[in-house]
Design a protein around this motif. Structure first.
Motif, PDB file in Angstrom:
ATOM      1  N   UNK A  58       0.836  -1.212   0.000  1.00 54.04           N
ATOM      2  CA  UNK A  58       0.000   0.000   0.000  1.00 54.04           C
ATOM      3  C   UNK A  58       0.871   1.263   0.000  1.00 54.04           C
ATOM      4  N   UNK A  59       1.950   1.226   0.814  1.00 55.39           N
ATOM      5  CA  UNK A  59       2.821   2.413   0.869  1.00 55.39           C
ATOM      6  C   UNK A  59       3.481   2.657  -0.492  1.00 55.39           C
ATOM      7  N   UNK A  60       3.909   1.554  -1.110  1.00 59.60           N
ATOM      8  CA  UNK A  60       4.563   1.661  -2.419  1.00 59.60           C
ATOM      9  C   UNK A  60       3.589   2.242  -3.447  1.00 59.60           C
ATOM     10  N   UNK A  61       2.336   1.752  -3.420  1.00 59.01           N
ATOM     11  CA  UNK A  61       1.326   2.239  -4.373  1.00 59.01           C
ATOM     12  C   UNK A  61       1.095   3.738  -4.171  1.00 59.01           C
ATOM     13  N   UNK A  62       1.093   4.168  -2.902  1.00 58.93           N
ATOM     14  CA  UNK A  62       0.883   5.594  -2.600  1.00 58.93           C
ATOM     15  C   UNK A  62       2.038   6.422  -3.173  1.00 58.93           C
ATOM     16  N   UNK A  63       3.271   5.922  -2.984  1.00 56.12           N
ATOM     17  CA  UNK A  63       4.432   6.654  -3.510  1.00 56.12           C
ATOM     18  C   UNK A  63       4.432   6.647  -5.036  1.00 56.12           C
ATOM     19  N   UNK A  64       4.113   5.506  -5.629  1.00 54.34           N
ATOM     20  CA  UNK A  64       4.100   5.425  -7.088  1.00 54.34           C
ATOM     21  C   UNK A  64       3.015   6.328  -7.691  1.00 54.34           C
ATOM     22  N   UNK A  65       2.011   6.645  -6.888  1.00 50.48           N
ATOM     23  CA  UNK A  65       0.890   7.433  -7.425  1.00 50.48           C
ATOM     24  C   UNK A  65       1.066   8.933  -7.271  1.00 50.48           C
ATOM     25  N   UNK A  66       2.231   9.382  -6.772  1.00 48.95           N
ATOM     26  CA  UNK A  66       2.433  10.824  -6.559  1.00 48.95           C
ATOM     27  C   UNK A  66       2.165  11.595  -7.849  1.00 48.95           C
ATOM     28  N   UNK A  67       2.732  11.111  -8.962  1.00 50.30           N
ATOM     29  CA  UNK A  67       2.612  11.869 -10.209  1.00 50.30           C
ATOM     30  C   UNK A  67       1.162  11.950 -10.692  1.00 50.30           C
ATOM     31  N   UNK A  68       0.380  10.908 -10.398  1.00 53.67           N
ATOM     32  CA  UNK A  68      -1.028  10.916 -10.827  1.00 53.67           C
ATOM     33  C   UNK A  68      -1.777  11.998 -10.036  1.00 53.67           C
ATOM     34  N   UNK A  69      -1.527  12.037  -8.721  1.00 52.40           N
ATOM     35  CA  UNK A  69      -2.216  13.046  -7.896  1.00 52.40           C
ATOM     36  C   UNK A  69      -1.794  14.452  -8.307  1.00 52.40           C
ATOM     37  N   UNK A  70      -0.495  14.620  -8.612  1.00 45.86           N
ATOM     38  CA  UNK A  70      -0.016  15.945  -9.024  1.00 45.86           C
ATOM     39  C   UNK A  70      -0.646  16.350 -10.355  1.00 45.86           C
ATOM     40  N   UNK A  71      -0.709  15.397 -11.291  1.00 46.92           N
ATOM     41  CA  UNK A  71      -1.282  15.704 -12.605  1.00 46.92           C
ATOM     42  C   UNK A  71      -2.766  16.046 -12.476  1.00 46.92           C
ATOM     43  N   UNK A  72      -3.487  15.296 -11.635  1.00 46.89           N
ATOM     44  CA  UNK A  72      -4.922  15.553 -11.463  1.00 46.89           C
ATOM     45  C   UNK A  72      -5.136  16.938 -10.845  1.00 46.89           C
ATOM     46  N   UNK A  73      -4.276  17.290  -9.869  1.00 46.58           N
ATOM     47  CA  UNK A  73      -4.420  18.605  -9.222  1.00 46.58           C
ATOM     48  C   UNK A  73      -4.110  19.723 -10.226  1.00 46.58           C
TER      49      UNK A  73
END
Ligand code: BYC
Length: 313
Positions: free
Chosen positions: A285-300
């Motif tokens: 879960x922690x890895x998925x959260x870190x890997x998803x940083x760019x998705x959250x940044x792009x969505x924002x």
């Protein structure tokens, strides 16, 4: 109005079966209990994707793969409804997820067991989703409005999950001797952990009394567990398999099946983080959260751009 009066009005509403909504006054402890339960439920859905995701690439046919993919996707959706319901209580998504990652928040003990064979996908569907539905049908009548409404939709999807699991086991139970053995082995391994999903015995359940009074819970852990056992004893006969409990016996006085001792020591070990897969699950879960940083940044960034365009127009 004094806090005492507000509390009385709140309890009157609960007793009159009126749902509590996000902007209504509520005792702080009611808000906290709901945050605890709803966020733990959301985490369970998301962590629950991991043991099944493990089998998507190894499903034995295209049909089984499509069903499993749909099921795992549904669980992501359930997590999202529940995180959203939780946010209506005034806690941010980041905070709830941080609590999972730091180990402060729990998730269901069941997802700390490994899925060792294809038959586990059937056993998880039948027993794990079956136990989940038994608890969640009750929760569709929970007193907090956003949680109750999320549960209505979740239950519809969960019942498909349970049926696909049972059907998958039914096919194995009518297959070769090896497939039948695989089916029985999966039932043997998932039975006891599924019974633990309902939580500790009522005498050890620290939250039940207050949660029943607030109608967050409408049935106790032991009541739901018994209901589940009674149901499974009948269903396992259709599979021509057995449940791994020599003490299962109809009790005409109680009108229920008696059952053997649950290993509560194992349950608490798993809840405390020492189950077979706890570390692996949290790490994923922690890895998925870190890997998803760019998705959250792009969505924002996209949302900001859209807002700016709308303001300029
Ligand atoms: N695992 O006072 P109690 C699913 C904790 S299905 C870990 O009785 P409560 C899915 C409990 O949190 C599963 N911890 O608590 C299915 C408490 O500790 P804290 C998710 C557990 O809340 C298929 C302590 O033990 N379903 O999502 O009154 C595929 C004392 O317990 C467990 C839900 O979450 C456990 N099994 O009753 C994918 C349903 N049991 O928090 C996904 C919503 C107990 O005080 N939750 N604990 O530190 C509930 O209905 C209730 O929270 C429970 C426990 C019945 C689970």
């Amino acid at each position: 109005m004094s806090v005492h009066n507000l509390e009385q009005l709140f309890q009157d509403k609960i007793d009159a079966e009126i749902k509590i909504e996000p902007l209504d006054w509520m005792p702080e402890a009611y808000r906290k209990t709901n945050i605890r339960q709803i966020s733990q439920h959301a985490h369970s859905e998301i962590v629950g994707m991991l043991p099944e995701g493990n089998w998507i690439s190894r499903a034995p046919s295209l049909k089984r793969k499509a069903i499993l993919l749909a099921k795992v996707q549904d669980e992501a959706g359930h997590g999202l409804y529940l995180y959203s319901a939780c946010e209506t209580l005034g806690i941010s998504r980041e905070e709830t997820i941080n609590d999972l990652h730091s180990g402060r928040a729990k998730y269901s003990s069941i997802f700390n067991y490994p899925t060792l064979s294809w038959a586990d996908m059937g056993a998880v569907g039948w027993l794990v989703d079956g136990a989940a539905i038994m608890n969640q049908v009750m929760l569709t009548r929970t007193s907090y409005g956003p949680y109750a409404r999320a549960l209505v939709r979740i239950c519809k999807e969960e019942s498909f999950h349970q049926r696909q699991g049972f059907e998958s086991l039914l096919v194995l139970s009518r297959g070769s001797a090896e497939q039948r053995a695989m089916c029985q082995d999966a039932i043997n391994r998932w039975w006891w952990p599924a019974l633990m999903m309902f939580g500790p015995r009522d005498s050890e359940s620290t939250n039940s009394d207050q949660s029943m009074k607030w109608k967050i819970k409408r049935k106790t852990n032991d009541e739901l567990r018994q209901q589940f056992i009674d149901m499974c004893v009948d269903q396992v006969k259709l599979l021509g398999m057995t449940l791994p409990d020599p003490d299962l016996k109809w009790n005409a006085d109680r009108n229920h099946y008696d059952f053997g001792a649950i290993n509560w020591d194992e349950f608490w070990q798993v809840v405390k983080g020492n189950g077979p897969c706890n570390r692996e699950r949290l790490q994923a879960r922690k890895q998925a959260w870190e890997d998803g940083v760019w998705v959250r940044e792009a969505a924002a960034a996209h949302a900001t751009k859209k807002r700016e365009r709308a303001n300029a127009a």
